[in-house]
Design a protein around this motif. Structure first.
Motif, PDB file in Angstrom:
ATOM      1  N   GLN A 119      67.613  -2.004 -22.678  1.00  0.00           N
ATOM      2  CA  GLN A 119      66.931  -2.925 -22.304  1.00  0.00           C
ATOM      3  C   GLN A 119      66.998  -3.967 -23.559  1.00  0.00           C
ATOM      4  OE1 GLN A 119      64.442  -3.621 -19.486  1.00  0.00           O
ATOM      5  NE2 GLN A 119      66.072  -1.661 -19.080  1.00  0.00           N
ATOM      6  N   PRO A 120      66.778  -5.351 -23.134  1.00  0.00           N
ATOM      7  CA  PRO A 120      66.855  -6.415 -24.175  1.00  0.00           C
ATOM      8  C   PRO A 120      65.828  -6.023 -25.299  1.00  0.00           C
ATOM      9  CG  PRO A 120      67.115  -7.338 -22.111  1.00  0.00           C
ATOM     10  CD  PRO A 120      66.840  -5.815 -21.855  1.00  0.00           C
ATOM     11  N   GLU A 121      66.290  -6.336 -26.555  1.00  0.00           N
ATOM     12  CA  GLU A 121      65.475  -6.311 -27.347  1.00  0.00           C
ATOM     13  C   GLU A 121      64.220  -7.390 -27.380  1.00  0.00           C
ATOM     14  OE1 GLU A 121      66.606  -5.979 -31.600  1.00  0.00           O
ATOM     15  OE2 GLU A 121      68.188  -4.953 -30.969  1.00  0.00           O
ATOM     16  N   GLY A 122      62.970  -6.787 -27.667  1.00  0.00           N
ATOM     17  CA  GLY A 122      61.799  -7.719 -27.684  1.00  0.00           C
ATOM     18  C   GLY A 122      61.437  -8.167 -26.434  1.00  0.00           C
ATOM     19  N   SER A 123      61.609  -7.340 -25.341  1.00  0.00           N
ATOM     20  CA  SER A 123      61.549  -7.910 -23.949  1.00  0.00           C
ATOM     21  C   SER A 123      60.253  -7.399 -23.164  1.00  0.00           C
ATOM     22  CB  SER A 123      62.739  -7.736 -23.024  1.00  0.00           C
ATOM     23  OG  SER A 123      62.891  -6.306 -22.875  1.00  0.00           O
ATOM     24  N   TRP A 124      59.631  -6.509 -23.946  1.00  0.00           N
ATOM     25  CA  TRP A 124      58.340  -5.818 -23.124  1.00  0.00           C
ATOM     26  C   TRP A 124      57.146  -5.753 -24.223  1.00  0.00           C
ATOM     27  CZ3 TRP A 124      59.281  -5.276 -18.254  1.00  0.00           C
ATOM     28  CH2 TRP A 124      60.465  -5.156 -17.645  1.00  0.00           C
ATOM     29  N   ASP A 125      56.069  -6.194 -23.426  1.00  0.00           N
ATOM     30  CA  ASP A 125      54.642  -5.955 -24.323  1.00  0.00           C
ATOM     31  C   ASP A 125      54.271  -4.466 -24.287  1.00  0.00           C
ATOM     32  OD1 ASP A 125      54.375  -8.819 -24.572  1.00  0.00           O
ATOM     33  OD2 ASP A 125      53.883  -9.026 -22.371  1.00  0.00           O
ATOM     34  N   VAL A 126      54.453  -3.844 -23.504  1.00  0.00           N
ATOM     35  CA  VAL A 126      54.134  -2.564 -23.192  1.00  0.00           C
ATOM     36  C   VAL A 126      55.204  -1.716 -22.569  1.00  0.00           C
ATOM     37  CG1 VAL A 126      52.479  -0.829 -22.226  1.00  0.00           C
ATOM     38  CG2 VAL A 126      51.640  -3.014 -23.293  1.00  0.00           C
ATOM     39  N   ALA A 127      55.495  -0.233 -23.016  1.00  0.00           N
ATOM     40  CA  ALA A 127      56.395   0.463 -22.400  1.00  0.00           C
ATOM     41  C   ALA A 127      55.714   1.576 -22.304  1.00  0.00           C
ATOM     42  CB  ALA A 127      57.566   0.569 -22.967  1.00  0.00           C
ATOM     43  N   SER A 128      55.502   2.189 -21.013  1.00  0.00           N
ATOM     44  CA  SER A 128      54.924   3.359 -20.716  1.00  0.00           C
ATOM     45  C   SER A 128      55.869   4.566 -20.510  1.00  0.00           C
ATOM     46  CB  SER A 128      53.805   3.295 -19.601  1.00  0.00           C
ATOM     47  OG  SER A 128      54.358   2.967 -18.694  1.00  0.00           O
ATOM     48  N   LEU A 129      55.498   6.012 -20.915  1.00  0.00           N
ATOM     49  CA  LEU A 129      56.048   7.216 -20.304  1.00  0.00           C
ATOM     50  C   LEU A 129      54.939   8.077 -19.922  1.00  0.00           C
ATOM     51  CD1 LEU A 129      58.329   5.890 -22.256  1.00  0.00           C
ATOM     52  CD2 LEU A 129      59.355   8.217 -22.112  1.00  0.00           C
ATOM     53  N   PHE A 130      54.666   8.324 -18.625  1.00  0.00           N
ATOM     54  CA  PHE A 130      53.454   9.189 -18.411  1.00  0.00           C
ATOM     55  C   PHE A 130      54.517  10.617 -17.899  1.00  0.00           C
ATOM     56  CE2 PHE A 130      51.279   5.099 -17.991  1.00  0.00           C
ATOM     57  CZ  PHE A 130      49.958   5.429 -18.569  1.00  0.00           C
ATOM     58  N   HIS A 131      54.212  11.477 -18.615  1.00  0.00           N
ATOM     59  CA  HIS A 131      54.505  12.908 -18.371  1.00  0.00           C
ATOM     60  C   HIS A 131      56.316  12.553 -17.887  1.00  0.00           C
ATOM     61  CE1 HIS A 131      50.757  15.143 -17.918  1.00  0.00           C
ATOM     62  NE2 HIS A 131      50.457  13.940 -17.817  1.00  0.00           N
ATOM     63  N   VAL A 132      56.620  11.882 -18.865  1.00  0.00           N
ATOM     64  CA  VAL A 132      58.336  11.911 -18.940  1.00  0.00           C
ATOM     65  C   VAL A 132      59.002  12.756 -19.940  1.00  0.00           C
ATOM     66  CG1 VAL A 132      60.066  10.247 -18.880  1.00  0.00           C
ATOM     67  CG2 VAL A 132      58.164   9.849 -17.600  1.00  0.00           C
ATOM     68  N   ALA A 133      58.310  12.266 -21.308  1.00  0.00           N
ATOM     69  CA  ALA A 133      59.165  12.991 -22.568  1.00  0.00           C
ATOM     70  C   ALA A 133      59.113  14.432 -22.559  1.00  0.00           C
ATOM     71  CB  ALA A 133      58.001  12.669 -23.821  1.00  0.00           C
ATOM     72  N   GLU A 134      58.263  15.291 -22.021  1.00  0.00           N
ATOM     73  CA  GLU A 134      58.617  16.549 -21.919  1.00  0.00           C
ATOM     74  C   GLU A 134      59.828  17.097 -21.076  1.00  0.00           C
ATOM     75  OE1 GLU A 134      55.462  15.866 -18.756  1.00  0.00           O
ATOM     76  OE2 GLU A 134      55.764  14.971 -20.611  1.00  0.00           O
ATOM     77  N   HIS A 135      60.272  16.001 -20.490  1.00  0.00           N
ATOM     78  CA  HIS A 135      61.706  16.232 -19.563  1.00  0.00           C
ATOM     79  C   HIS A 135      62.859  15.938 -20.351  1.00  0.00           C
ATOM     80  CE1 HIS A 135      58.887  17.570 -16.444  1.00  0.00           C
ATOM     81  NE2 HIS A 135      58.334  16.491 -16.681  1.00  0.00           N
ATOM     82  N   LEU A 136      62.889  15.092 -21.379  1.00  0.00           N
ATOM     83  CA  LEU A 136      63.897  14.456 -22.107  1.00  0.00           C
ATOM     84  C   LEU A 136      64.629  15.449 -22.885  1.00  0.00           C
ATOM     85  CD1 LEU A 136      62.348  11.159 -23.074  1.00  0.00           C
ATOM     86  CD2 LEU A 136      63.798  11.646 -20.920  1.00  0.00           C
ATOM     87  N   ARG A 137      65.727  15.372 -23.015  1.00  0.00           N
ATOM     88  CA  ARG A 137      66.797  16.339 -23.812  1.00  0.00           C
ATOM     89  C   ARG A 137      66.697  15.887 -25.401  1.00  0.00           C
ATOM     90  NH1 ARG A 137      69.820  19.670 -21.098  1.00  0.00           N
ATOM     91  NH2 ARG A 137      71.516  19.720 -22.285  1.00  0.00           N
ATOM     92  N   ALA A 138      66.502  14.384 -25.387  1.00  0.00           N
ATOM     93  CA  ALA A 138      66.551  13.829 -26.956  1.00  0.00           C
ATOM     94  C   ALA A 138      65.273  12.815 -26.867  1.00  0.00           C
ATOM     95  CB  ALA A 138      68.038  13.279 -27.059  1.00  0.00           C
ATOM     96  N   PRO A 139      64.105  13.267 -26.751  1.00  0.00           N
ATOM     97  CA  PRO A 139      62.999  12.217 -26.727  1.00  0.00           C
ATOM     98  C   PRO A 139      62.931  11.286 -27.829  1.00  0.00           C
ATOM     99  CG  PRO A 139      62.100  14.511 -27.190  1.00  0.00           C
ATOM    100  CD  PRO A 139      63.554  14.567 -26.833  1.00  0.00           C
ATOM    101  N   VAL A 140      63.151  11.621 -29.360  1.00  0.00           N
ATOM    102  CA  VAL A 140      63.062  10.737 -30.146  1.00  0.00           C
ATOM    103  C   VAL A 140      64.207   9.615 -30.043  1.00  0.00           C
ATOM    104  CG1 VAL A 140      63.435  10.701 -32.808  1.00  0.00           C
ATOM    105  CG2 VAL A 140      62.024  12.509 -31.686  1.00  0.00           C
ATOM    106  N   ASP A 141      65.446  10.041 -29.526  1.00  0.00           N
ATOM    107  CA  ASP A 141      66.399   8.947 -29.244  1.00  0.00           C
ATOM    108  C   ASP A 141      65.717   7.778 -28.430  1.00  0.00           C
ATOM    109  OD1 ASP A 141      67.933  10.216 -31.057  1.00  0.00           O
ATOM    110  OD2 ASP A 141      69.218  10.911 -29.526  1.00  0.00           O
ATOM    111  N   LEU A 142      64.937   8.237 -27.264  1.00  0.00           N
ATOM    112  CA  LEU A 142      64.542   7.186 -26.428  1.00  0.00           C
ATOM    113  C   LEU A 142      63.481   6.400 -27.071  1.00  0.00           C
ATOM    114  CD1 LEU A 142      64.440   5.896 -23.530  1.00  0.00           C
ATOM    115  CD2 LEU A 142      62.815   7.875 -22.775  1.00  0.00           C
ATOM    116  N   PHE A 143      62.711   7.245 -27.723  1.00  0.00           N
ATOM    117  CA  PHE A 143      61.242   6.541 -28.460  1.00  0.00           C
ATOM    118  C   PHE A 143      61.814   5.438 -29.311  1.00  0.00           C
ATOM    119  CE2 PHE A 143      58.798  10.735 -28.357  1.00  0.00           C
ATOM    120  CZ  PHE A 143      58.774  10.482 -26.998  1.00  0.00           C
TER     121      PHE A 143
END
Length: 170
Positions: A119-143
């Motif tokens: 996503q473009p840098e600085g484009s969102w006020d809030v980003a949410s992940l509801f019950h998603v992180a536990e399914h990621l292979r590399a969560p810290v990379d996405l964070f």
């Protein structure tokens, strides 16, 4: 596996993308069905999202001083629809085959691989992940990427299951 220090749990070995797609298919999104049970499930999901998720993202937008929300792993777009009903400029992203919740405009949900999307840098006020992180292979990379997508004062909302809850023990 479980970290002895913080209690974080993860699946080892990590499931493949195909295994995740099979495990989290139609049961995790809206399906057009008829009958009392289907109507009760839809009522329950909408109530849960309004009481929990939508309230949290509205508060997060207030803290961030803006109205732009990106719901990563939005599924059928129910939260996106509810956030828009509350006046937020909400968008979501999830896999392309997830059906849309009735009333969720297809323009509000993008499709793609949430583990590699940008996503473009600085484009969102809030980003949410509801019950998603536990399914990621590399969560810290996405964070780290989500952190770049947020504007100054942006808020990152993360909700994961509680492995010690009564539901998890059942």
């Amino acid at each position: 596996e479980t970290c002895r220090t913080c209690g974080l749990g993860w699946t080892e070995p990590s499931p493949t993308p195909e295994e995740l797609r099979d495990a989290y298919g139609p049961a995790y999104t809206w399906q057009e069905t008829t009958g009392a049970v289907a109507r009760a499930e839809a009522f329950y999901r909408r109530a849960l999202v309004r009481i929990d998720h939508a309230r949290v993202v509205r508060q997060a937008c207030h803290l961030a001083g803006g109205i732009r929300l990106l719901d990563v792993g939005c599924g059928d777009g129910l939260l996106v629809s509810e956030a828009r009903r509350m006046g937020l400029e909400a968008f979501g992203v999830d896999r392309p085959d997830a059906p849309l919740w009735p009333g969720c405009d297809p323009r509000w949900r993008g499709s793609g691989d949430i583990e590699t999307m940008e996503q473009p840098e600085g484009s969102w006020d809030v980003a949410s992940l509801f019950h998603v992180a536990e399914h990621l292979r590399a969560p810290v990379d996405l964070f780290r990427r989500v952190n770049r997508w947020l504007r100054p004062r942006g808020v990152f909302v993360l909700q994961v299951p509680n492995a010690r809850s009564l539901q998890a023990q059942a």
